[in-house]
Write a protein that holds these residues in place. Structure first.
Motif, PDB file in Angstrom:
ATOM      1  N   ARG A  74      45.177  46.067  37.245  1.00  0.00           N
ATOM      2  CA  ARG A  74      45.525  45.115  38.522  1.00  0.00           C
ATOM      3  C   ARG A  74      46.142  45.862  39.587  1.00  0.00           C
ATOM      4  NH1 ARG A  74      48.806  43.280  41.755  1.00  0.00           N
ATOM      5  NH2 ARG A  74      50.703  44.343  40.666  1.00  0.00           N
ATOM      6  N   ILE A 133      36.598  42.908  39.019  1.00  0.00           N
ATOM      7  CA  ILE A 133      37.520  42.035  39.114  1.00  0.00           C
ATOM      8  C   ILE A 133      37.272  40.804  38.550  1.00  0.00           C
ATOM      9  CG2 ILE A 133      38.902  40.457  40.679  1.00  0.00           C
ATOM     10  CD1 ILE A 133      38.750  42.592  42.582  1.00  0.00           C
ATOM     11  N   GLU A 169      39.503  38.326  35.896  1.00  0.00           N
ATOM     12  CA  GLU A 169      40.178  37.654  36.811  1.00  0.00           C
ATOM     13  C   GLU A 169      40.851  36.647  35.734  1.00  0.00           C
ATOM     14  OE1 GLU A 169      38.076  36.127  39.905  1.00  0.00           O
ATOM     15  OE2 GLU A 169      36.398  35.434  38.591  1.00  0.00           O
TER      16      GLU A 169
END
Length: 348
Positions: A199, A227, A231
């Motif tokens: 992250r 991502i 996520e």
């Protein structure tokens, strides 16, 4: 969102305004090419009004040419926060001289103090160095040429891809342990540490992409792909091992790098026992998320019906059919997905 996250989001937004291809950056580059300096304030408030004297009002459209021409005069240029209008030019700024400043040049020292006092972003262009600097809350952020940013962005992307591969490895191992009902706090901590490193690298890379503007399109597509792959991970892990009132992923963001490498600190931050060998039982949300086209509401009903992942693994086709929203085809899909997961764990 935490204060640090808010600050990082603001800085990223300001950097995007200065990215290659924007009108502001084009105007600043023209100023650098012309060998002149400039002081540009983005936005306005009462504090800024109180330290401004002289100059003249414009309320003119913002264009790169207008910015370049106005920079030929002494004084600061005040623009709207969205860089759509130039409000005034030739402004003499008089920030509080008692505010701390590390800059020595008059223009940059003024920019530093104005940013600190008004909480507005200030851009300074050095005539002698041909450089552009962004000041936010009194801190200086150099605005580098696109080529230099691209080198750092590519390095960050390569590192991010390696970390993403390592995260996938520990997730595969976690899946195996979940099927075998052997998960401990230590296993969750390892996943959390990998996730938070990914992250932070995503955030750093996103900053470079924002600075690159139109030159960072390819990197932006690569970043979006990474991502999307991860996520939902914090949400699913929280559903499996946490509770509705905790948000371990957000808590991890506040840890310093040296704290993130300590497993006991990470376990405490996540709300887990500090005895790392304590056994944990997953509810099964993450495994169910891998079932094709399975709605979240039905996944929640399945967990409610069978209690945890082990209960799901032992459910028969008929028992799955008894859950509201699960038809024959969906029950078969769920059984097949859980069976494949079990077989994969045996092959590890």
């Amino acid at each position: 969102m935490t204060d640090r996250s808010n600050d990082e989001a603001r800085l990223r937004r300001y950097r995007a305004q200065l990215a290659t291809g924007t009108r502001l950056r084009e105007g600043l580059d023209r100023i650098v090419s012309g060998g002149t300096g400039a002081l540009v304030v983005l936005g306005g408030n009462r504090v800024l009004d109180s330290i401004c004297t002289g100059g003249f009002a414009l309320d003119a459209p913002f264009t790169a040419t207008n910015l370049r021409e106005l920079a030929k005069m002494d004084g600061a240029i005040l623009c709207s926060a969205d860089v759509e209008r130039i409000h005034s030019a030739g402004i003499h700024l008089m920030p509080d001289p008692t505010l701390p400043a590390v800059e020595t040049g008059t223009r940059h020292r003024t920019a530093e103090r104005v940013a600190r006092q008004t909480h507005l972003p200030v851009v300074a262009v050095s005539a002698s160095m041909g450089s552009i600097s962004l000041y936010v809350e009194g801190r200086r952020y150099p605005v580098d040429p696109p080529a230099a940013i691209l080198v750092r962005a590519n390095q960050a992307m390569q590192t991010l891809q390696r970390y993403q591969e390592r995260l996938q490895q520990v997730l595969d191992r976690l899946s195996m342990l979940e099927i075998q009902d052997q998960v401990t706090v230590r296993d969750l901590v390892v996943v959390a540490q990998r996730w938070e490193r990914v992250r932070r690298l995503e955030e750093e890379t996103a900053g470079y992409v924002a600075e690159l503007g139109s030159d960072g399109r390819l990197l932006e597509l690569q970043l979006l792909e990474i991502i999307v792959d991860t996520e939902r991970l914090p949400e699913l892990l929280n559903c499996d091992y946490g509770d509705d009132e905790s948000d371990g992923a957000k808590a991890l963001e506040e840890l310093l790098d040296e704290e993130l490498v300590d497993p006991v600190t990470v376990a405490r931050t996540l709300g887990f026992p500090e005895v790392l060998e304590t056994r944990l039982r997953p509810l099964g949300y993450r495994q169910l998320a891998q079932v094709p086209r399975l709605p979240v509401t039905i996944a929640a009903r399945l967990v409610e019906a069978f209690g945890d992942l082990q209960g799901l693994m032992g459910a028969t086709h008929a028992e799955l059919l008894a859950v509201e929203g699960v038809g024959s085809g969906r029950a078969r899909t769920i059984r097949d997905a859980l069976t494949r997961a079990a077989e994969a764990s045996l092959n590890e």
